[in-house]
Design a protein around this motif. Structure first.
Motif, PDB file in Angstrom:
ATOM      1  N   THR A 299       9.933   7.014 -62.145  1.00  0.00           N
ATOM      2  CA  THR A 299       9.825   6.577 -63.542  1.00  0.00           C
ATOM      3  C   THR A 299      10.803   7.332 -64.426  1.00  0.00           C
ATOM      4  N   GLU A 300      10.914   8.639 -64.212  1.00  0.00           N
ATOM      5  CA  GLU A 300      11.863   9.446 -64.985  1.00  0.00           C
ATOM      6  C   GLU A 300      13.293   8.937 -64.792  1.00  0.00           C
ATOM      7  N   ARG A 301      13.583   8.454 -63.597  1.00  0.00           N
ATOM      8  CA  ARG A 301      14.927   7.947 -63.297  1.00  0.00           C
ATOM      9  C   ARG A 301      15.102   6.479 -63.698  1.00  0.00           C
ATOM     10  N   GLY A 302      14.058   5.885 -64.257  1.00  0.00           N
ATOM     11  CA  GLY A 302      14.158   4.511 -64.725  1.00  0.00           C
ATOM     12  C   GLY A 302      13.974   3.461 -63.652  1.00  0.00           C
ATOM     13  N   ASP A 303      13.547   3.864 -62.460  1.00  0.00           N
ATOM     14  CA  ASP A 303      13.357   2.918 -61.362  1.00  0.00           C
ATOM     15  C   ASP A 303      11.884   2.500 -61.328  1.00  0.00           C
ATOM     16  N   LEU A 304      11.516   1.554 -62.191  1.00  0.00           N
ATOM     17  CA  LEU A 304      10.122   1.146 -62.306  1.00  0.00           C
ATOM     18  C   LEU A 304       9.653   0.363 -61.084  1.00  0.00           C
ATOM     19  N   VAL A 305      10.559  -0.307 -60.399  1.00  0.00           N
ATOM     20  CA  VAL A 305      10.190  -1.061 -59.193  1.00  0.00           C
ATOM     21  C   VAL A 305       9.698  -0.103 -58.107  1.00  0.00           C
ATOM     22  N   GLN A 306      10.467   0.966 -57.865  1.00  0.00           N
ATOM     23  CA  GLN A 306      10.049   1.942 -56.852  1.00  0.00           C
ATOM     24  C   GLN A 306       8.769   2.650 -57.278  1.00  0.00           C
ATOM     25  N   ALA A 307       8.669   2.971 -58.575  1.00  0.00           N
ATOM     26  CA  ALA A 307       7.467   3.637 -59.074  1.00  0.00           C
ATOM     27  C   ALA A 307       6.235   2.777 -58.815  1.00  0.00           C
ATOM     28  N   LYS A 308       6.347   1.481 -59.073  1.00  0.00           N
ATOM     29  CA  LYS A 308       5.222   0.571 -58.848  1.00  0.00           C
ATOM     30  C   LYS A 308       4.855   0.516 -57.372  1.00  0.00           C
ATOM     31  N   GLU A 309       5.844   0.441 -56.490  1.00  0.00           N
ATOM     32  CA  GLU A 309       5.574   0.394 -55.045  1.00  0.00           C
ATOM     33  C   GLU A 309       4.833   1.643 -54.585  1.00  0.00           C
ATOM     34  N   LEU A 310       5.262   2.807 -55.058  1.00  0.00           N
ATOM     35  CA  LEU A 310       4.626   4.069 -54.665  1.00  0.00           C
ATOM     36  C   LEU A 310       3.189   4.144 -55.174  1.00  0.00           C
ATOM     37  N   LEU A 311       2.977   3.736 -56.415  1.00  0.00           N
ATOM     38  CA  LEU A 311       1.631   3.789 -56.988  1.00  0.00           C
ATOM     39  C   LEU A 311       0.692   2.820 -56.284  1.00  0.00           C
ATOM     40  N   GLU A 312       1.179   1.646 -55.944  1.00  0.00           N
ATOM     41  CA  GLU A 312       0.329   0.680 -55.247  1.00  0.00           C
ATOM     42  C   GLU A 312      -0.023   1.169 -53.842  1.00  0.00           C
ATOM     43  N   LYS A 313       0.912   1.855 -53.184  1.00  0.00           N
ATOM     44  CA  LYS A 313       0.596   2.471 -51.882  1.00  0.00           C
ATOM     45  C   LYS A 313      -0.505   3.523 -52.044  1.00  0.00           C
ATOM     46  N   ALA A 314      -0.358   4.371 -53.056  1.00  0.00           N
ATOM     47  CA  ALA A 314      -1.361   5.413 -53.302  1.00  0.00           C
ATOM     48  C   ALA A 314      -2.713   4.789 -53.627  1.00  0.00           C
ATOM     49  N   TYR A 315      -2.699   3.723 -54.413  1.00  0.00           N
ATOM     50  CA  TYR A 315      -3.951   3.041 -54.778  1.00  0.00           C
ATOM     51  C   TYR A 315      -4.674   2.547 -53.527  1.00  0.00           C
ATOM     52  N   GLN A 316      -3.941   1.956 -52.606  1.00  0.00           N
ATOM     53  CA  GLN A 316      -4.546   1.468 -51.373  1.00  0.00           C
ATOM     54  C   GLN A 316      -5.136   2.609 -50.549  1.00  0.00           C
ATOM     55  N   LEU A 317      -4.416   3.715 -50.465  1.00  0.00           N
ATOM     56  CA  LEU A 317      -4.899   4.861 -49.681  1.00  0.00           C
ATOM     57  C   LEU A 317      -6.165   5.448 -50.285  1.00  0.00           C
ATOM     58  N   PHE A 318      -6.192   5.603 -51.607  1.00  0.00           N
ATOM     59  CA  PHE A 318      -7.379   6.162 -52.258  1.00  0.00           C
ATOM     60  C   PHE A 318      -8.555   5.191 -52.175  1.00  0.00           C
ATOM     61  N   LEU A 337       2.324   1.601 -66.160  1.00  0.00           N
ATOM     62  CA  LEU A 337       3.506   0.903 -65.643  1.00  0.00           C
ATOM     63  C   LEU A 337       3.425  -0.596 -65.941  1.00  0.00           C
ATOM     64  N   TYR A 338       2.236  -1.182 -65.766  1.00  0.00           N
ATOM     65  CA  TYR A 338       2.070  -2.611 -66.059  1.00  0.00           C
ATOM     66  C   TYR A 338       2.375  -2.904 -67.531  1.00  0.00           C
ATOM     67  N   ILE A 339       1.932  -2.018 -68.427  1.00  0.00           N
ATOM     68  CA  ILE A 339       2.197  -2.223 -69.855  1.00  0.00           C
ATOM     69  C   ILE A 339       3.697  -2.176 -70.125  1.00  0.00           C
ATOM     70  N   LYS A 340       4.387  -1.226 -69.489  1.00  0.00           N
ATOM     71  CA  LYS A 340       5.839  -1.144 -69.664  1.00  0.00           C
ATOM     72  C   LYS A 340       6.528  -2.412 -69.185  1.00  0.00           C
ATOM     73  N   GLN A 341       5.986  -3.015 -68.131  1.00  0.00           N
ATOM     74  CA  GLN A 341       6.568  -4.225 -67.574  1.00  0.00           C
ATOM     75  C   GLN A 341       6.015  -5.490 -68.229  1.00  0.00           C
TER      76      GLN A 341
END
Length: 653
Positions: A299-318, A337-341
């Protein structure tokens, strides 16, 4: 702190008595693989033997064999103490290795019910283990009040029976729970007392845990370099101890602090190291924690697509591991992230899920939930709901700010400097056998010192109040609060075309202004009225932006200006004088009028690199024009760049 991971990580050294059972367990703690092999080489179909096998399997992380042998032992014994131990072992197995907190709590209840009434040291120590495990499990469930209740019971029992090793465990746990609830002064007091005990006992495991918690405390007050130092000490200890799970969490926290300190490459290295270790350990929960932190870097680097993929992976694991607190936290990251998008439907659906049971969640999660709910309501143009959620978020913000005020860097440093005095007490403690007397004396000294520091902050530091009436007082409060706050900003609001509004509303307009803007001023940390200008101060840029937007919705035409103070600090990092800021703002509004822009004017000032306000007010208009033209200052009014407009005009000359 980006991601506070509190989970069932340890299995306490159960007792300090010299029983045969304890001696065997101590050997397993020291050499789990070797002792397991010895037990397998001399098989016995006895409940005690199956218990040792189960414990050894637990220590090496074999959840299935732990469950199998512990159940066999339960089927073969009627001894209430052993049955209680076996239920506790099963609870820890489900909590640590299987990440099933609900099952762990059910087994803990059976362990508590099986525990015999006795003053035997082994039984008392077992009771403390059960209490601590309850506290950890309820914390994992997000039930903070229940967790604190059991942690305090454990500490009280340790103090009553003069058990310094168990007192150490209880204070570390109680301190981290208080830290999670933003009770910073109380948390620090527990960590200081625990630090004395850990050093006296030469307990590196406890020392590492305390360094981690102190690092988190520094994170809370935005002292990131100090946090980095604490986490680095913990990393070295965990490497020596070969505690992989703890090491992974600490590397992740270290990466978070490096990221907050604008050291992105160093943060990325820590995250990668943590992820490799987590994947080797095949621990889905820990892998999820690393994914969350990596998403922040993306997110800091502006790559919201990768940020979303990582968060969704974490969500599934938790989700798979039934970790409710962590699931709520990663859900809130996803909502942001959804609000930003602009995926408002997904954001609303996830917020509804998070909202279930939010009132008993940790305070930092409650605050973030209310903030995001306000943002979503604003995006949906539901202004009344946005205001209600903003008010709730601000209440949490004020509680947190009060806690931070008690532990500003100078007070924290003074408090930590007490360790020098503590070192002397430790040497005396080591030479004395009367532990309880020295512990009581040391506790009294530290409690008195903490109280004195709190009183100093109470009467010298600004408090979060609902109104500040004086301009000078407002300036002083901002000067004391803004250092160290990267998003410290002021929002200035003044009625537009005041003469026309006076004609429309009469002289009562002046006295009605504070009431009219009360919904905004109540959400700021500080505010004041100065010559028909409402000045609002906040630590959060996104909050100030929303307040500026809401000001235009209140029905009274007004000019607004938003200034982020750090950008005007200059090379010396000295905060600008608010009087200089005031002259600058009025010149910006005047420039908008000169450019025949449509009133009212909503201005945002931004500097690509920090500059200092050393302009003389008599030549401020020309200096402002030059700074904008040269790109030193970017002025946006009504969502239009004034710099672009001026450059176009210059090209036409």
């Amino acid at each position: 702190m980006r991601f506070l991971i509190i989970c069932l990580l340890g299995f306490s050294a159960w007792v300090q008595a010299d029983s045969m059972r304890q001696q065997q367990m101590d050997l397993i703690n020291q050499q789990p693989q070797e002792q397991l092999q010895k037990l397998l080489d001399s098989p016995q179909d006895m409940p005690e033997h199956h218990f040792y096998l189960a414990y050894a399997y637990y220590r090496i992380g074999n959840a299935d064999n732990t469950q199998s042998h512990s159940q066999t032992a339960l089927d073969k014994t009627s001894d209430p103490e052993l049955r209680s131990r076996l239920y506790l072992l099963q609870a820890l197995n489900f909590g640590v290795h299987k990440r099933d907190t609900n099952k762990a709590l059910a087994l803990l209840e059976q362990a508590e019910q099986s525990l015999p009434e006795s003053q035997d040291p082994d039984v008392l120590q077992l009771k403390m283990d059960i209490l601590e495990s309850f506290a950890q499990a309820y914390n994992q469930k997000g039930l903070q009040d229940k967790a604190l209740e059991y942690a305090r019971q454990s500490l009280a029992l340790a103090l009553k029976h003069q058990a310094p090793k168990r007192e150490l465990d209880a204070r570390v746990m109680l301190g981290r729970l208080e830290l999670q609830n933003n009770q910073l002064a109380t948390a620090l007091n527990e960590f200081e007392l625990a630090l004395v005990l850990a050093r006296a006992q030469k307990n590196d495991k406890a020392l590492a845990a305390i360094y981690v918690r102190l690092g988190m405390l520094y994170q809370k007050i935005n002292q990131h370099k100090a946090a980095i130092a604490q986490f680095s000490q913990a990393v070295e200890l965990y490497k020596q101890l070969k505690f992989t799970s703890n090491l992974i969490n600490t590397l992740t926290n270290l990466g978070d602090s490096l990221l907050s300190d604008q050291q992105q490459e160093a943060a990325e290295q820590q995250y990668q190291q943590a992820l490799e270790l987590a994947q080797q350990a095949q621990d889905p929960f820990v892998i999820g924690t690393v994914y969350v932190s990596q998403s922040e870097l993306a997110t800091e680097r502006g790559d919201l697509v990768q940020a979303k993929e990582l968060l969704e992976k974490a969500y599934q694991l938790f989700s798979q591991n039934n970790s409710l607190s962590s699931l709520k936290e990663v859900s809130l990251f996803l909502v942001s992230l959804y609000i930003k998008q602009q995926d408002l439907t997904a954001a609303a659906q996830l917020l509804t899920e998070v909202g279930e049971g939010i009132s008993v969640a940790p305070k930092f999660l409650q605050k973030r939930y209310y903030e995001l709910s306000a943002q979503l309501a604003e995006q949906q143009q539901n202004w009344q709901q946005a205001y209600q959620f903003e008010r709730l978020a601000n209440e949490q913000e004020q509680v947190e700010f009060k806690a931070q005020q008690q532990l500003q860097a100078n007070s924290l440093q003074q408090s930590l400097d007490l360790h020098r005095a503590v070192d002397l007490a430790e040497s005396q403690l080591a030479s004395q056998k009367q532990y309880s007397l020295w512990a009581m004396l040391l506790s009294l000294i530290l409690a008195l010192a903490t109280a004195l520091l709190w009183l100093k902050r109470r009467f010298s530091a600004p408090q979060t109040v609902t109104q500040q009436s004086g301009w000078r007082q407002f300036q002083e409060l901002v000067a004391q609060s803004a250092p160290g706050q990267t998003e410290a900003c002021v929002l200035v609001i003044t009625p537009a075309d005041l003469s026309q509004q006076l004609l429309n509303q009469g002289p009562d307009l002046y006295q009605n202004l504070p009431e009219h803007y009360a919904p905004l001023s109540q959400l700021a940390l500080y505010y004041c009225w100065h010559e028909q200008e409402l000045w609002l101060y906040s630590h959060q840029l996104d909050l100030a932006e929303r307040l500026a937007h809401q000001a235009a919705q209140l029905g009274l035409p007004c000019h607004t200006a938003l200034v982020q103070l750090k950008q005007f600090a200059g090379s010396a990092q000295a905060l600008p004088d608010l009087t200089d800021i005031r002259y600058l703002i009025w010149q910006c509004w005047a420039l908008a009028q000169q450019q025949t822009m449509t009133a009212p004017y909503h201005a945002t000032l931004f500097c690509p690199s920090p500059i200092s306000l050393s302009w003389h007010k008599d030549s401020l208009k020309q200096d402002l024009f030059n700074a904008i033209s040269l790109g030193q200052l970017e002025l946006v009014i009504n969502q239009e760049s004034i710099g672009a407009r001026l450059q176009y005009q210059l090209r036409q000359i």
